[in-house]
Motif scaffolding. Structure first.
Motif, mmCIF file in Angstrom:
data_model
loop_
_atom_site.group_PDB
_atom_site.id
_atom_site.type_symbol
_atom_site.label_atom_id
_atom_site.label_comp_id
_atom_site.label_asym_id
_atom_site.label_seq_id
_atom_site.Cartn_x
_atom_site.Cartn_y
_atom_site.Cartn_z
ATOM 1 N N ASN A 31 21.764 18.192 29.072
ATOM 2 C CA ASN A 31 21.060 19.257 29.791
ATOM 3 C C ASN A 31 19.695 19.504 29.146
ATOM 4 O O ASN A 31 19.623 19.948 28.002
ATOM 5 N N THR A 71 22.434 25.300 36.407
ATOM 6 C CA THR A 71 23.165 25.715 37.607
ATOM 7 C C THR A 71 24.010 26.943 37.321
ATOM 8 O O THR A 71 24.849 27.311 38.120
ATOM 9 N N ASP A 105 20.815 14.796 37.599
ATOM 10 C CA ASP A 105 21.496 15.968 38.153
ATOM 11 C C ASP A 105 20.421 16.845 38.790
ATOM 12 O O ASP A 105 19.759 17.634 38.104
ATOM 13 N N ASN A 124 23.047 12.811 41.359
ATOM 14 C CA ASN A 124 24.143 13.788 41.303
ATOM 15 C C ASN A 124 23.636 15.091 41.914
ATOM 16 O O ASN A 124 22.872 15.826 41.292
ATOM 17 N N ASP A 195 32.959 15.361 44.561
ATOM 18 C CA ASP A 195 33.264 16.249 43.429
ATOM 19 C C ASP A 195 33.571 17.627 44.009
ATOM 20 O O ASP A 195 32.747 18.188 44.747
ATOM 21 N N LYS A 231 33.841 25.441 31.223
ATOM 22 C CA LYS A 231 33.527 26.415 32.279
ATOM 23 C C LYS A 231 34.393 27.666 32.163
ATOM 24 O O LYS A 231 35.488 27.644 31.616
ATOM 25 N N ARG A 266 33.109 14.620 33.729
ATOM 26 C CA ARG A 266 31.797 14.988 33.186
ATOM 27 C C ARG A 266 32.016 16.006 32.073
ATOM 28 O O ARG A 266 32.524 17.098 32.327
ATOM 29 N N HIS A 268 30.749 17.705 27.965
ATOM 30 C CA HIS A 268 29.752 17.863 26.914
ATOM 31 C C HIS A 268 30.141 17.043 25.682
ATOM 32 O O HIS A 268 29.317 16.356 25.094
HETATM 33 N N1 PMM Z 1 28.636 21.165 36.713
HETATM 34 C C1 PMM Z 1 27.455 21.575 36.227
HETATM 35 C C2 PMM Z 1 26.278 20.857 36.497
HETATM 36 N N2 PMM Z 1 26.300 19.734 37.223
HETATM 37 N N3 PMM Z 1 27.520 18.142 38.461
HETATM 38 C C3 PMM Z 1 28.688 17.707 38.957
HETATM 39 N N4 PMM Z 1 28.726 16.565 39.729
HETATM 40 N N5 PMM Z 1 29.858 18.370 38.750
HETATM 41 C C4 PMM Z 1 29.907 19.523 38.003
HETATM 42 O O1 PMM Z 1 31.004 20.110 37.851
HETATM 43 C C5 PMM Z 1 28.682 20.029 37.457
HETATM 44 C C6 PMM Z 1 27.488 19.278 37.723
HETATM 45 C C7 PMM Z 1 27.403 22.820 35.402
HETATM 46 O O2 PMM Z 1 27.719 22.547 34.075
HETATM 47 P P1 PMM Z 1 26.596 22.405 32.919
HETATM 48 O O3 PMM Z 1 25.655 23.573 33.044
HETATM 49 O O4 PMM Z 1 27.343 22.405 31.641
HETATM 50 O O5 PMM Z 1 25.871 21.102 33.117
#
Ligand code: PMM
Length: 290
Positions: A31, A71, A105, A124, A195, A231, A266, A268
């Protein structure tokens, strides 16, 4: 009961083939944001992002997911040029140094186009084409696989939209319509990953139910990606904890997802999850010899 998991292949723009289904693939999260809930600020500097990415690859990540806009619920949308200013230097730094495929992403067509040109090879989209439908044509033109993640509403209003009579059926139906929209825009069906969007426009109990009924999503016939890492839905089971205290809870959700048929997870923290998915894959293999 262990759910069946179909084999699939995804073609990357550089001609490589990604095999899905024989074993679970680990997608490591990079991120490039100041404000992500679990790891905000750690990778804003491209040199630090490169170090983090190389560490994830060395730990056993099969894919890396680079994102520039948080997000987290309530986050403000970011202009495309600000998002590009975050992610493009990181993608440039990764090019030639990272062997595993990198996904971008983003839900913005412009960011996806520039990221693919800078070396990303998968798109993504956490909005499943709802925010910027042109992103499907960008993925199609590049020959890049496209992840369609379920959500509803925009970040600020997401939890008002968390009303479901049957969460698994509704999420699956909405994903099916996103798959149709993507193929209508020229994306090959064989290039689409779905997803269910754990925690996105879903309350904790709805997310737990959705994860437990993952086979509804698998019935779409496309590979399934799942993102439970750290999460807040996990706290419904383990009690209030900061994201850093949710790793064992994440591992449990990952193991369940693999048994229920997920193809890509997915996360960390890649290091502990290499063992988690190996054991879950071994259980699968012994219970359902292929
Ligand atoms: N979750 C987050 C961000 N991007 N993309 C996909 N495909 N699936 C997810 O569950 C997803 C994502 C939020 O998590 P983060 O802030 O730790 O990246």
């Amino acid at each position: 009961m262990i759910a069946p998991r179909r084999r699939h292949t995804l073609s990357l723009p550089d001609g490589r083939i990604l095999e899905l289904g024989a074993r679970t693939l680990l997608m490591g999260i990079v991120n490039v944001t100041p404000d992500s809930f679990a790891d905000g600020g750690a990778c804003l500097d491209p040199a630090r992002a490169l170090d983090a990415a190389m560490a994830l690859e060395a730990a056993g990540a099969d894919l890396l997911d680079v994102g520039g806009e948080s997000t987290r619920p309530g986050a403000d949308p970011l202009p495309a040029d600000v998002e590009c200013a975050r992610v493009l230097p990181v993608l440039d730094a990764l090019a030639g140094r990272i062997r595993v495929p990198v996904s971008i992403d983003t839900y913005k067509a412009d960011v996806a186009r520039r990221a693919l040109a800078a070396g990303a090879s998968i798109v993504n989209d956490v909005s499943a084409l709802r925010y910027d439908p042109a992103i499907a044509r960008v993925a199609a033109a590049a020959g890049a696989p496209l992840v369609l993640m379920h959500s509803r509403g925009r970040s600020r209003a997401m939890y008002r939209e968390a009303q479901y009579a049957d969460v698994a059926a509704e999420v699956t139906r909405e994903l099916a319509s996103a798959v149709r929209a993507a193929t209508a825009a020229g994306v090959a069906r064989s290039q689409i990953v779905v997803d269910p969007g754990l925690g996105f426009a879903k309350r904790a109990e709805q997310t737990l139910e959705l994860l437990g009924r993952l086979q509804a999503v698998s019935a779409l016939g496309r590979p399934v990606l799942i993102g439970p890492s750290r999460k807040s839905f996990l706290t419904a089971a383990i009690g209030e904890r900061p994201p850093s205290g949710r790793e064992w809870g994440t591992a449990s959700a990952v193991a369940a997802a693999v048994i229920l048929g997920a193809h890509i997870v997915r996360v960390h923290a890649v290091t502990p999850h290499v063992d988690v998915v190996r054991v879950a894959d071994s259980i699968r293999a012994h219970a359902m010899p292929q």
